[in-house]
Design an enzyme around this catalytic site. Structure first.
Site, PDB file in Angstrom:
ATOM      1  NE  ARG A 178       0.300   1.410   3.336  1.00  0.00           N
ATOM      2  CZ  ARG A 178       1.273   2.245   3.613  1.00  0.00           C
ATOM      3  NH1 ARG A 178       2.525   1.815   3.775  1.00  0.00           N
ATOM      4  NH2 ARG A 178       1.062   3.532   3.727  1.00  0.00           N
ATOM      5  CG  ASP A 233      -2.922   8.272  -1.133  1.00  0.00           C
ATOM      6  OD1 ASP A 233      -2.749   8.697   0.022  1.00  0.00           O
ATOM      7  OD2 ASP A 233      -2.652   7.108  -1.491  1.00  0.00           O
TER       8      ASP A 233
HETATM    9  O1  MRU Z   1      -4.370   3.267   2.344  1.00  0.00           O
HETATM   10  P1  MRU Z   1      -2.889   3.472   2.187  1.00  0.00           P
HETATM   11  O2  MRU Z   1      -2.100   2.869   3.291  1.00  0.00           O
HETATM   12  O3  MRU Z   1      -2.414   3.050   0.829  1.00  0.00           O
HETATM   13  O4  MRU Z   1      -2.709   5.037   2.284  1.00  0.00           O
HETATM   14  C1  MRU Z   1      -1.425   5.572   2.164  1.00  0.00           C
HETATM   15  C2  MRU Z   1      -1.343   7.032   2.398  1.00  0.00           C
HETATM   16  O5  MRU Z   1      -2.327   7.692   2.611  1.00  0.00           O
HETATM   17  C3  MRU Z   1       0.008   7.654   2.269  1.00  0.00           C
HETATM   18  O6  MRU Z   1       0.128   8.762   3.101  1.00  0.00           O
HETATM   19  C4  MRU Z   1       0.206   8.099   0.814  1.00  0.00           C
HETATM   20  O7  MRU Z   1      -0.047   7.043  -0.059  1.00  0.00           O
HETATM   21  C5  MRU Z   1       1.562   8.639   0.572  1.00  0.00           C
HETATM   22  S1  MRU Z   1       2.775   7.361   0.570  1.00  0.00           S
HETATM   23  C6  MRU Z   1       4.262   8.041   0.172  1.00  0.00           C
END
Ligand code: MRU
Length: 358
Positions: free
Chosen positions: A55, A246
């Site tokens: 993730r 994201d």
């Molecule tokens: O649901 P996730 O764990 O994939 O969410 C990840 C995040 O929100 C991070 O802060 C984002 O992807 C930035 S990672 C460099």
């Protein structure tokens, strides 16, 4: 000092291409167990992204690129058109896994472009090109993170507490991190930084993953429940907040893990700098504002439980938007591998993306 060429700056590998397979650290099992999964098909990669084996926006982009390389390697036909069709289908499957992080679309577009431009070549040659492209995306991500981290470190005081949310570290990227890349760079420069990691309910990326990788890096880390952030800001125990992203819209609105928006509002109330660290692959110039960013809704069951234990009465419903959007006016600066952007974001983002590959 870490150089961009250094092979594995975090000391563990989030994801790699190894002997024709994709190998990734299963993040669902951390911090208790460090288990690496070997994946041989695009279907397995898509499933791993959906189930959060891997993730973090840049990491799932890299996984998708490697997933497409697997499509090409597993293709037994000789027709170029046949391969392109399989790649398109693989891309659709990968795109259906998680909607918010734009890095997924960006990496897929980049790999499909490579395949289309090479349509005059032999199938085996294209397969090799796609493997190389996926590895290049991984390498560039790490190099970009190191550059971003070094730029961001200039915003960090000689000593201080950095609050972060979710995990925007080596585990969420090719292997250095965005928000935690800034922390790593500041630490390497000898700054006495301490991390306050919001636990990040319900998947607990902060408590499980940020704490794990900071501990491994020898950087002091303290876990707090999400609802404690305001208390520590009020007591002047937070010097700055750095989070990842994201997706960043053209105007600088930022989608990141649910709870980020709350932190940005708290920062405004307490005059604490709120920084976003993200590579160019996280910007989406096709969207005018954060209102247009699709927000993933995950299984609400996760909110009703902590691990396997149910914490709410049976029959009660829950909601689980996995991300929220922080409006640009609450963002002090966006730290990228090309430098630090401050408001007004719109034209600066436009200028920054002029030379981006896709
Ligand atoms: O649901 P996730 O764990 O994939 O969410 C990840 C995040 O929100 C991070 O802060 C984002 O992807 C930035 S990672 C460099």
């Amino acid at each position: 000092m870490v150089t961009a060429q250094e092979e594995c700056p975090s000391g563990f590998r989030t994801i790699e291409w190894k002997e024709g397979k994709v190998v990734m650290l299963d993040q669902r099992l951390l911090p208790q167990r460090e288990v690496y999964r070997e994946l041989a098909t695009v279907g397995q990669v898509a499933e791993a992204i959906k189930k959060m084996v891997i993730r973090g926006a840049p990491a799932i982009g890299i996984a998708a690129a490697m997933g497409l390389a697997l499509v090409a390697r597993n293709y037994k036909g000789r027709s170029m058109e046949g391969l392109l069709l399989r790649l398109e289908r693989g891309a659709e499957l990968l795109l259906s896994t998680r909607p918010t992080a734009v890095n997924l679309q960006w990496a897929i577009r980049r790999c499909l472009d490579v395949a289309k431009k090479a349509r005059h070549m032999k199938v085996e040659e294209i397969s090799q090109l796609l493997v190389e492209e996926a590895q290049r995306i991984l390498r560039e991500d790490v190099e970009g993170n190191v550059a971003l981290g070094d730029f961001g470190a200039s915003l960090v005081p000689e000593e201080g507490n950095i609050l972060t949310h979710c995990n925007a570290g080596a585990l969420a990227t090719g292997g250095y991190g965005t928000a935690l890349g800034v922390v790593r760079s500041a630490h390497r420069q000898g700054k006495r930084v301490r991390v306050l990691a919001c636990e990040t309910r319900p998947f607990l990326q902060g408590a499980r993953l940020t704490a794990w990788e900071m501990k491994k890096a020898g950087i002091p880390v303290t876990v707090i429940a999400d609802n404690m952030a305001g208390h520590f800001m009020k007591r002047r125990e937070v010097d700055l907040v750095i989070v990842g992203a994201d997706r960043i819209a053209r105007n600088g609105d930022v989608a990141n893990k649910i709870g980020t928006y709350t932190l940005s509002v708290l920062c405004k109330e307490h005059s604490v700098p709120f920084y976003v660290a993200a590579p160019l692959s996280t910007f989406d110039p096709s969207l005018g504002s954060g209102e247009e960013i699709p927000i993933e809704e995950r299984d609400p069951e996760e909110v009703l439980r902590v691990g396997r234990m149910r914490i709410a009465p049976e029959g009660v419903s829950a909601r689980y938007p996995a991300f929220d959007v922080t409006p640009n006016h609450l963002v002090w600066a966006i730290i990228t591998e090309k430098g630090i952007l401050r408001a007004p974001f719109q034209e600066r983002i436009q200028a920054l993306l002029l030379n981006r590959k896709v």
